[in-house]
Design a protein around this motif. Structure first.
Motif, PDB file in Angstrom:
ATOM      1  N   ARG A   1       0.819  -1.221   0.000  1.00 49.37           N
ATOM      2  CA  ARG A   1       0.000   0.000   0.000  1.00 49.37           C
ATOM      3  C   ARG A   1       0.847   1.264   0.000  1.00 49.37           C
ATOM      4  N   ILE A   2       2.180   1.071  -0.104  1.00 48.16           N
ATOM      5  CA  ILE A   2       3.110   2.196  -0.120  1.00 48.16           C
ATOM      6  C   ILE A   2       3.866   2.208  -1.440  1.00 48.16           C
ATOM      7  N   GLY A   3       3.707   3.263  -2.226  1.00 47.57           N
ATOM      8  CA  GLY A   3       4.500   3.440  -3.434  1.00 47.57           C
ATOM      9  C   GLY A   3       5.838   4.050  -3.070  1.00 47.57           C
ATOM     10  N   PHE A   4       6.888   3.696  -3.817  1.00 47.26           N
ATOM     11  CA  PHE A   4       8.227   4.164  -3.469  1.00 47.26           C
ATOM     12  C   PHE A   4       9.031   4.405  -4.734  1.00 47.26           C
ATOM     13  N   VAL A   5       9.527   5.631  -4.889  1.00 46.56           N
ATOM     14  CA  VAL A   5      10.405   5.961  -6.014  1.00 46.56           C
ATOM     15  C   VAL A   5      11.695   6.511  -5.432  1.00 46.56           C
ATOM     16  N   SER A   6      12.793   5.837  -5.762  1.00 51.19           N
ATOM     17  CA  SER A   6      14.091   6.187  -5.191  1.00 51.19           C
ATOM     18  C   SER A   6      15.182   5.688  -6.115  1.00 51.19           C
ATOM     19  N   ASN A   7      16.377   6.252  -5.977  1.00 52.23           N
ATOM     20  CA  ASN A   7      17.519   5.746  -6.738  1.00 52.23           C
ATOM     21  C   ASN A   7      17.844   4.301  -6.370  1.00 52.23           C
ATOM     22  N   SER A   8      17.314   3.836  -5.233  1.00 51.11           N
ATOM     23  CA  SER A   8      17.539   2.449  -4.842  1.00 51.11           C
ATOM     24  C   SER A   8      16.903   1.475  -5.836  1.00 51.11           C
ATOM     25  N   LEU A   9      15.946   1.963  -6.644  1.00 52.23           N
ATOM     26  CA  LEU A   9      15.334   1.111  -7.666  1.00 52.23           C
ATOM     27  C   LEU A   9      16.316   0.759  -8.777  1.00 52.23           C
ATOM     28  N   ASN A  10      17.470   1.433  -8.795  1.00 48.11           N
ATOM     29  CA  ASN A  10      18.476   1.130  -9.815  1.00 48.11           C
ATOM     30  C   ASN A  10      18.985  -0.304  -9.712  1.00 48.11           C
ATOM     31  N   ARG A  11      18.762  -0.938  -8.569  1.00 48.27           N
ATOM     32  CA  ARG A  11      19.200  -2.328  -8.440  1.00 48.27           C
ATOM     33  C   ARG A  11      18.406  -3.260  -9.350  1.00 48.27           C
ATOM     34  N   PHE A  12      17.299  -2.741  -9.904  1.00 48.01           N
ATOM     35  CA  PHE A  12      16.485  -3.544 -10.828  1.00 48.01           C
ATOM     36  C   PHE A  12      16.726  -3.162 -12.283  1.00 48.01           C
ATOM     37  N   LEU A  13      17.801  -2.404 -12.550  1.00 46.40           N
ATOM     38  CA  LEU A  13      18.042  -1.900 -13.896  1.00 46.40           C
ATOM     39  C   LEU A  13      18.153  -3.017 -14.926  1.00 46.40           C
ATOM     40  N   THR A  14      18.753  -4.141 -14.572  1.00 37.24           N
ATOM     41  CA  THR A  14      18.911  -5.240 -15.522  1.00 37.24           C
ATOM     42  C   THR A  14      17.560  -5.666 -16.084  1.00 37.24           C
TER      43      THR A  14
ATOM     44  N   ASP B   1      -1.781   4.044  -0.974  1.00 35.91           N
ATOM     45  CA  ASP B   1      -2.313   4.960   0.043  1.00 35.91           C
ATOM     46  C   ASP B   1      -1.280   6.020   0.398  1.00 35.91           C
ATOM     47  N   ILE B   2      -0.008   5.633   0.333  1.00 31.12           N
ATOM     48  CA  ILE B   2       1.103   6.544   0.616  1.00 31.12           C
ATOM     49  C   ILE B   2       2.114   6.418  -0.519  1.00 31.12           C
ATOM     50  N   LEU B   3       2.582   7.549  -1.027  1.00 30.55           N
ATOM     51  CA  LEU B   3       3.625   7.535  -2.049  1.00 30.55           C
ATOM     52  C   LEU B   3       4.843   8.276  -1.510  1.00 30.55           C
ATOM     53  N   VAL B   4       5.958   7.561  -1.414  1.00 27.52           N
ATOM     54  CA  VAL B   4       7.204   8.131  -0.912  1.00 27.52           C
ATOM     55  C   VAL B   4       8.134   8.389  -2.087  1.00 27.52           C
ATOM     56  N   LEU B   5       8.526   9.644  -2.268  1.00 28.37           N
ATOM     57  CA  LEU B   5       9.434  10.031  -3.345  1.00 28.37           C
ATOM     58  C   LEU B   5      10.739  10.519  -2.730  1.00 28.37           C
ATOM     59  N   ASP B   6      11.808   9.768  -2.950  1.00 23.45           N
ATOM     60  CA  ASP B   6      13.113  10.084  -2.369  1.00 23.45           C
ATOM     61  C   ASP B   6      13.958  10.805  -3.413  1.00 23.45           C
ATOM     62  N   GLU B   7      13.980  12.136  -3.322  1.00 24.53           N
ATOM     63  CA  GLU B   7      14.740  12.993  -4.226  1.00 24.53           C
ATOM     64  C   GLU B   7      14.503  12.623  -5.692  1.00 24.53           C
ATOM     65  N   PRO B   8      13.249  12.684  -6.146  1.00 23.61           N
ATOM     66  CA  PRO B   8      12.928  12.259  -7.520  1.00 23.61           C
ATOM     67  C   PRO B   8      13.536  13.138  -8.600  1.00 23.61           C
ATOM     68  N   CYS B   9      13.940  14.368  -8.251  1.00 19.87           N
ATOM     69  CA  CYS B   9      14.502  15.279  -9.258  1.00 19.87           C
ATOM     70  C   CYS B   9      16.023  15.281  -9.267  1.00 19.87           C
ATOM     71  N   ALA B  10      16.643  14.441  -8.456  1.00 25.00           N
ATOM     72  CA  ALA B  10      18.107  14.414  -8.380  1.00 25.00           C
ATOM     73  C   ALA B  10      18.701  14.116  -9.752  1.00 25.00           C
ATOM     74  N   GLY B  11      19.646  14.957 -10.178  1.00 23.73           N
ATOM     75  CA  GLY B  11      20.327  14.731 -11.446  1.00 23.73           C
ATOM     76  C   GLY B  11      19.633  15.282 -12.665  1.00 23.73           C
ATOM     77  N   LEU B  12      18.434  15.835 -12.506  1.00 19.43           N
ATOM     78  CA  LEU B  12      17.695  16.356 -13.655  1.00 19.43           C
ATOM     79  C   LEU B  12      18.068  17.815 -13.908  1.00 19.43           C
TER      80      LEU B  12
ATOM     81  N   LEU C   1       8.915   5.808 -13.769  1.00 19.35           N
ATOM     82  CA  LEU C   1       8.874   5.226 -12.424  1.00 19.35           C
ATOM     83  C   LEU C   1       7.786   5.860 -11.567  1.00 19.35           C
ATOM     84  N   LEU C   2       7.535   7.164 -11.763  1.00 22.92           N
ATOM     85  CA  LEU C   2       6.433   7.811 -11.050  1.00 22.92           C
ATOM     86  C   LEU C   2       5.090   7.251 -11.507  1.00 22.92           C
ATOM     87  N   ALA C   3       4.928   7.089 -12.814  1.00 27.80           N
ATOM     88  CA  ALA C   3       3.691   6.502 -13.329  1.00 27.80           C
ATOM     89  C   ALA C   3       3.517   5.084 -12.795  1.00 27.80           C
TER      90      ALA C   3
END
Length: 265
Positions: A80-93, A165-176, A155-157
């Motif tokens: 129930r928690i959405g999460f967007v973070s650079n930590s998602l890069n571990r799924f890049l493959t 119910d909760i969306l956590v965005l960890d520095e989504p604009c970093a590097g843009l 990733l936001l979409a």
């Protein structure tokens, strides 16, 4: 009275001989949108890990969406928690082999990769989210071929497709760059207005705080400097304490802008 989305009571987290979080008391009501601000090392990421259940505090009580951690099924809460973070890069493959549309669709199932049978109506909803983030023209492009800004919007979409119910965005604009940042923020603003999701937006750039953000939590050295309505919390005094440099704040078009007024404190 609104439901409580997040409740942290007397939270302390000690790692080795270092106290990372100290005396954190924080309540987020359902429907509120919060920005969490602080310098690198202020405790922002540690706070997110506590909220999402990936780090248990040394002391204190964590309750999210009515579930007290340690007494509830964490996996069901995390869905129930959405999460967007650079930590998602571990799924890049995996991401790099998928199209933008497939990645958005996978968010509905809280999976990396698609393993479920998808109905036509579900594909349409995923495409509509790409439209909402102005990236529908890249729906069938591989993630690896997209720009950094386009990847972030995908990733936001994806996060919104799960209707969290909760969306956590960890520095989504970093590097843009500034244009990519403003395009992302505009789309996020529109989608936030349309959804019933409580937003937790983590950054150290106050100019990213959208008009839709209602509250602010300011951290410094693992402690709360200020917490509450954004207009009351984002003062020159509180920001100077949090950023450890004298600053002033000016509001334009519903957004705060920071100006350094002197050298390092």
């Amino acid at each position: 009275m609104r439901d409580i989305a997040i409740s942290l009571k007397n939270i302390q987290w000690v790692r080795g001989d270092k106290t990372i979080l100290q005396d954190i008391n924080w309540t987020v009501q359902s429907g509120e949108h919060w920005a969490v601000l602080g310098l690198n090392g202020s405790g922002k990421t540690s706070l997110l890990n506590v909220v999402t259940g990936y780090q248990f505090p040394t002391k204190g009580t964590v309750t999210v969406l009515g579930n007290e951690y340690g007494k509830s099924n964490l996996q069901s809460v995390r869905k129930r928690i959405g999460f967007v973070s650079n930590s998602l890069n571990r799924f890049l493959t995996t991401f790099n082999q998928e199209t933008a549309l497939e990645i958005v669709m996978s968010g509905k199932f809280a999976s990396v990769g698609l393993y479920e049978e998808v109905q036509e109506e579900e594909w349409k909803m995923a495409y509509q989210l790409l439209e909402a983030f102005r990236i529908e023209d890249q729906a069938n492009q591989r993630y690896a071929t997209l720009s950094q800004g386009e990847q972030r919007r995908v990733l936001l979409a994806r996060a919104f497709s799960a209707q969290p119910d909760i969306l956590v965005l960890d520095e989504p604009c970093a590097g843009l760059d500034i244009r990519a940042r403003e395009e992302l923020l505009r789309s996020l603003s529109e989608q936030t207005n349309q959804s019933g999701t409580s937003l937790i937006y983590v950054t150290h750039h106050i100019e990213e705080i959208l008009p839709e953000i209602t509250h602010v939590l300011l951290l410094a050295d693992g402690n709360i400097v200020a917490s509450g309505l954004k207009e009351e919390s984002l003062t020159a005094d509180s920001l100077s304490k949090a950023f450890k440099i004298p600053v002033d704040v000016e509001w334009k078009h519903g957004r705060p802008w920071l100006q350094v007024t002197a050298g390092i404190i």
